[in-house]
Design a protein around this motif. Sequence first.
Motif, PDB file in Angstrom:
ATOM      1  N   ALA A  20      78.105 -40.328  34.140  1.00 53.62           N
ATOM      2  CA  ALA A  20      79.546 -40.874  34.343  1.00 53.62           C
ATOM      3  C   ALA A  20      79.554 -42.402  33.092  1.00 53.62           C
ATOM      4  O   ALA A  20      80.578 -42.680  33.059  1.00 53.62           O
ATOM      5  CB  ALA A  20      79.798 -41.030  35.403  1.00 53.62           C
ATOM      6  N   LEU A  55      90.857 -40.976  31.814  1.00 50.09           N
ATOM      7  CA  LEU A  55      89.459 -41.996  31.894  1.00 50.09           C
ATOM      8  C   LEU A  55      89.325 -43.032  31.755  1.00 50.09           C
ATOM      9  O   LEU A  55      88.537 -44.304  32.347  1.00 50.09           O
ATOM     10  CB  LEU A  55      88.315 -40.927  31.282  1.00 50.09           C
ATOM     11  N   LEU A  99      90.332 -45.684  35.014  1.00 43.58           N
ATOM     12  CA  LEU A  99      89.195 -45.869  36.792  1.00 43.58           C
ATOM     13  C   LEU A  99      88.980 -46.819  36.361  1.00 43.58           C
ATOM     14  O   LEU A  99      88.717 -47.934  35.298  1.00 43.58           O
ATOM     15  CB  LEU A  99      88.139 -44.592  35.793  1.00 43.58           C
ATOM     16  N   ASN A 137      84.112 -46.520  39.461  1.00 49.61           N
ATOM     17  CA  ASN A 137      83.325 -44.916  38.659  1.00 49.61           C
ATOM     18  C   ASN A 137      83.689 -43.440  39.008  1.00 49.61           C
ATOM     19  O   ASN A 137      81.656 -42.740  39.848  1.00 49.61           O
ATOM     20  CB  ASN A 137      82.466 -45.575  37.959  1.00 49.61           C
ATOM     21  N   LEU A 172      84.495 -41.529  38.714  1.00 48.11           N
ATOM     22  CA  LEU A 172      83.697 -40.236  37.508  1.00 48.11           C
ATOM     23  C   LEU A 172      82.690 -39.333  37.720  1.00 48.11           C
ATOM     24  O   LEU A 172      82.323 -38.077  37.862  1.00 48.11           O
ATOM     25  CB  LEU A 172      83.647 -40.330  36.282  1.00 48.11           C
ATOM     26  N   VAL A 204      82.368 -36.264  39.821  1.00 52.47           N
ATOM     27  CA  VAL A 204      82.802 -35.162  39.540  1.00 52.47           C
ATOM     28  C   VAL A 204      81.878 -34.873  39.559  1.00 52.47           C
ATOM     29  O   VAL A 204      81.760 -32.805  39.477  1.00 52.47           O
ATOM     30  CB  VAL A 204      83.086 -34.837  38.748  1.00 52.47           C
ATOM     31  N   TYR A 205      80.634 -35.540  38.739  1.00 51.10           N
ATOM     32  CA  TYR A 205      79.037 -34.578  38.517  1.00 51.10           C
ATOM     33  C   TYR A 205      78.583 -34.443  39.813  1.00 51.10           C
ATOM     34  O   TYR A 205      77.776 -33.476  39.762  1.00 51.10           O
ATOM     35  CB  TYR A 205      78.582 -35.194  37.446  1.00 51.10           C
ATOM     36  N   THR A 234      92.819 -33.742  32.393  1.00 46.02           N
ATOM     37  CA  THR A 234      92.184 -34.988  33.610  1.00 46.02           C
ATOM     38  C   THR A 234      91.646 -36.266  33.113  1.00 46.02           C
ATOM     39  O   THR A 234      91.001 -37.325  32.543  1.00 46.02           O
ATOM     40  CB  THR A 234      91.011 -34.446  34.027  1.00 46.02           C
ATOM     41  N   LEU A 239      81.803 -43.023  29.460  1.00 43.70           N
ATOM     42  CA  LEU A 239      82.196 -44.060  30.222  1.00 43.70           C
ATOM     43  C   LEU A 239      82.203 -44.976  28.659  1.00 43.70           C
ATOM     44  O   LEU A 239      83.459 -45.903  28.154  1.00 43.70           O
ATOM     45  CB  LEU A 239      82.474 -44.859  31.382  1.00 43.70           C
ATOM     46  N   ILE A 250      86.398 -34.633  30.952  1.00 47.48           N
ATOM     47  CA  ILE A 250      85.155 -35.054  31.487  1.00 47.48           C
ATOM     48  C   ILE A 250      83.942 -34.246  31.126  1.00 47.48           C
ATOM     49  O   ILE A 250      82.947 -34.820  31.204  1.00 47.48           O
ATOM     50  CB  ILE A 250      85.421 -35.335  32.986  1.00 47.48           C
ATOM     51  N   ASP A 251      83.803 -33.390  30.592  1.00 45.98           N
ATOM     52  CA  ASP A 251      82.835 -32.647  30.545  1.00 45.98           C
ATOM     53  C   ASP A 251      83.157 -31.070  29.443  1.00 45.98           C
ATOM     54  O   ASP A 251      83.584 -30.579  29.812  1.00 45.98           O
ATOM     55  CB  ASP A 251      82.032 -31.690  31.852  1.00 45.98           C
ATOM     56  N   THR A 270      89.186 -40.128  24.610  1.00 47.11           N
ATOM     57  CA  THR A 270      89.187 -39.241  25.639  1.00 47.11           C
ATOM     58  C   THR A 270      88.194 -38.280  24.941  1.00 47.11           C
ATOM     59  O   THR A 270      89.145 -37.322  24.427  1.00 47.11           O
ATOM     60  CB  THR A 270      90.271 -39.372  26.457  1.00 47.11           C
TER      61      THR A 270
END
Length: 367
Positions: free
Chosen positions: A245, A217, A220, A225, A227, A230-231, A213, A249, A261-262, A258
């Motif tokens: 997010a 990024l 995006l 945003n 992202l 997701v959070y 994933t 970014l 994402i977490d 990258t």
Amino acid sequence: MMSAMDAPARTSADIRRWRRYLAAERAEAAVYRDLASRRTGEEREIMLALAAAEKRHEQHWLDLLGHDVGMPLKGDVRTRFLAFLARRFGGVFVLALVQRAESRSVYDRDDHATATMAADEQIHEEVVRSLATRGRNRLSGTFRAAVFGANDGLVSNLALVLGVGASGVAAGTVLLTGVAGLLAGALSMGAGEYISVRSQRELLEASTPDPETAHALPNLDVDANELALVYRARGMAAPDAQERADLVLARLAATGVTEGIDPDAEAASGDDLESHGTAWGAAISSFCFFASGAIVPVLPYLLGMTGNVAVVVASVLVGLCLAATGAVTGLLSGTSPITRALRQLAIGFGAAGVTYALGLLFGTSVA
């Protein structure tokens, strides 16, 4: 509680008690130093700090005793045994024993001890509890499987052997039943653990963020945003999710790297997978733990015993094993080993007793 200066006039009983306290403080400080010698980093520093606190308590009793301090006394038997274990082992079992020792402090009931000393002892218990918790967490999975498997083998096979034996069948039939119960139970435990751990690992793997994933990024829409969604899906409040997010970014724009994402979520999921072990490892260990318990009730019959003698010997052997596992559980949990041992005995013999009574009833009705 009074300070040393305000304490009532001393008596012979006071002096004897203070000398015992002095010996206990010295012994406990030695235990902490021995535990510190087997550790590094933060845990070592914590142990040395606890030893220093015991040294302060020691000085309090020295000041009260003055010229009556006399020859050094030995600590009580429990503290000396604790010191012996600390020098040679120093693991979670020793920490659990130290935690229990700290909980037995009587300073809050002694007018010659200060309020600070009583508070210290309470805090020491919590410090040791926290240190022991680390070991308990590392041990919990294996320990649970060991206790559950061994006790299941002990109780279920004792109940099976006693129930069949009470019906009046031949000793050879009881032995065959016991061996069959051992194999069937151990295989069932192993298969059950394999399926359980495998299924849990698959669930955890399905919940682990996909590292691929991260490649999405750079493309995006910064204004939209997504992202942040997701959070938010992971439980963050909308403002916190947006802030997180934006941070990810912004870091991507600044570094061009990258990183996922977490990363925190990925690391946590990896730790969860590791803590559950492998399915084959769980299956083999469960098989062995169950078999080690289930073999105990069968031993008298393997040795050629029959009738009531075999029943009594099997019951005694199982009782000793149940008491031992209960006591170990109590020690590890920082509670009374005697209480836990009695609980194990009551549960185990209760189940076996019901089965034995049914076997007697069945044997009588058939006869």
